[in-house]
Design an enzyme around this catalytic site. Structure first.
Site, mmCIF file in Angstrom:
data_model
loop_
_atom_site.group_PDB
_atom_site.id
_atom_site.type_symbol
_atom_site.label_atom_id
_atom_site.label_comp_id
_atom_site.label_asym_id
_atom_site.label_seq_id
_atom_site.Cartn_x
_atom_site.Cartn_y
_atom_site.Cartn_z
ATOM 1 C CG MET A 36 -1.882 -1.204 1.195
ATOM 2 S SD MET A 36 -3.421 -0.955 2.092
ATOM 3 C CE MET A 36 -2.822 -0.648 3.729
ATOM 4 C CG HIS A 40 8.625 0.175 6.074
ATOM 5 N ND1 HIS A 40 8.926 -1.165 6.114
ATOM 6 C CD2 HIS A 40 7.286 0.252 6.291
ATOM 7 C CE1 HIS A 40 7.846 -1.865 6.374
ATOM 8 N NE2 HIS A 40 6.811 -1.033 6.473
ATOM 9 N N GLY A 42 11.302 -2.813 5.517
ATOM 10 C CA GLY A 42 10.618 -4.114 5.455
ATOM 11 C C GLY A 42 10.196 -4.427 4.024
ATOM 12 C CG HIS A 43 7.163 -2.128 2.088
ATOM 13 N ND1 HIS A 43 6.989 -1.061 2.940
ATOM 14 C CD2 HIS A 43 5.974 -2.768 2.028
ATOM 15 C CE1 HIS A 43 5.734 -1.061 3.372
ATOM 16 N NE2 HIS A 43 5.099 -2.079 2.844
ATOM 17 C CD GLN A 67 -5.894 -3.655 3.024
ATOM 18 O OE1 GLN A 67 -5.803 -4.071 1.885
ATOM 19 N NE2 GLN A 67 -4.924 -3.834 3.917
ATOM 20 C CE LYS A 155 3.755 -5.108 10.327
ATOM 21 N NZ LYS A 155 2.595 -4.305 10.731
ATOM 22 C CB SER A 191 4.496 -0.948 10.916
ATOM 23 O OG SER A 191 3.201 -0.483 10.602
ATOM 24 C CB SER A 192 3.222 2.059 6.430
ATOM 25 O OG SER A 192 3.847 1.242 5.464
HETATM 26 O O1 PAF Z 1 0.010 -5.776 3.555
HETATM 27 C C1 PAF Z 1 -0.426 -4.853 2.836
HETATM 28 O O2 PAF Z 1 0.257 -3.870 2.559
HETATM 29 C C2 PAF Z 1 -1.828 -4.962 2.271
HETATM 30 O O3 PAF Z 1 -2.685 -5.594 3.174
HETATM 31 C C3 PAF Z 1 -1.875 -5.629 0.889
HETATM 32 C C4 PAF Z 1 -1.423 -7.080 0.969
HETATM 33 C C5 PAF Z 1 -0.999 -4.882 -0.086
HETATM 34 C C6 PAF Z 1 -3.306 -5.627 0.360
HETATM 35 O O4 PAF Z 1 -3.796 -4.330 0.227
#
Ligand code: PAF
Length: 292
Positions: A36, A40, A42-43, A67, A155, A191-192
């Site tokens: 999303m 950071h 982690g990504h 979500q 996480k 975490s964001s």
């Molecule tokens: O983990 C996330 O960033 C979100 O839940 C995802 C998997 C991209 C779905 O919107």
């Protein structure tokens, strides 16, 4: 002077799908990291793992409205596309998929993917509809990005179980890879949402990690499940963090551990709130040296 590397951005689902299918038809392995944004370290670690294992890497950036609950942080969720693109550029990413909400949810959209089982408890109880939103968008993303393998962070452990369940149940042709949580120097999971924490909250937030580490120590020395769960709670209570849950459960199902008999792998999970910020974390527990 070296030219700055930029990554191609694709908005159209059909164009994204065509690019991935063309790459795979040429024999290339494609890795996909759904995000999303507000990227950071982690990504970055997911992307680096994908780049190690695949020929082409796609990262999606889409803040998925379905979500988020009505009182949650959809409106203020950080949107940092320029910085995200800069983080991805040197990491071997071939495409960034940046759909609009209307591309993901056509007008009148009336279809949702609802996962039961691992989606029921914990985040599923506290955030009703959250996992239906996640499963629906991930299913849609997997159609737009028909990759060989998709990478998720440990996480969000419950999310990984929900995605794996969906992929298995619907027979979706994609592998799911789960990569280790990346932590700040003091142990706070990346975490964001850490960006929301005021300096004083940030200092207290390390309690989640401390609780999980204490839980692991007690678990290894044979502590009973209730005592291990209290060990998670103690540092949060001391630091005035509201606890949504702190539990030790079966890692593959998030169901309670059996009282006797063979023990499945266990995980300690925690969710707490500091002001308006909700944080989650977890720790896989090693096999017991002796039963509690
Ligand atoms: O983990 C996330 O960033 C979100 O839940 C995802 C998997 C991209 C779905 O919107």
């Amino acid at each position: 002077m070296t030219a700055a590397v930029t990554v191609a951005q694709i908005r159209e689902p059909a164009a994204m799908r065509a690019a991935v299918l063309e790459s795979r038809a040429a024999g290339r392995r494609v890795g996909f990291v759904p995000t999303m944004g507000a990227l950071h370290a982690g990504h970055a670690s997911l992307v680096e793992q994908a780049a190690l294992e695949c020929d082409d890497v796609v990262v999606s950036i889409f803040v998925n409205p379905s979500q988020f609950g009505p009182t949650e942080d959809f409106a203020r969720y950080p949107r940092t596309l320029a910085a995200d693109a800069a983080l991805l550029a040197p990491r071997g990413v071939r495409w960034i998929f940046v759909p609009e909400a209307a591309d993901m949810y056509p007008p009148g959209a009336a279809t949702r993917v609802v996962v039961d089982g691992p989606a029921r408890r914990f985040e599923g109880e506290i955030r009703p509809g959250h996992f239906a939103g996640v499963a629906t968008v991930v299913c849609r993303l997997f159609h737009c990005v028909p990759a060989d393998v998709a990478y998720f962070g440990a996480k969000d452990w419950q999310q990984t179980l929900v995605v794996k369940r969906m992929v298995h149940d619907l027979g979706l042709p994609i592998e799911i890879a789960v990569c280790p949580t990346v932590r700040e120097a003091d142990g706070l999971a990346m975490s964001s949402r850490n960006a929301y924490l005021a300096a004083e909250e940030r200092r207290r937030a390390v309690a989640l990690h401390e609780g999980l580490c204490a839980a692991e120590r007690l678990w290894q020395s044979g502590g009973a499940v209730a005592a291990v769960e209290q060990a998670i709670r103690d540092p949060l209570e001391t630091r005035g963090i509201a606890i949504d849950y702190a539990a030790v459960v079966a890692a593959d199902t998030l169901e309670p551990l059996p009282a006797a008999g063979a023990q499945p792998p266990a995980i300690a999970i925690v969710a707490g709130r500091l002001g308006g910020t909700r944080l989650i974390d977890n720790r896989l527990l090693p096999p017991r040296r002796r039963p509690g």
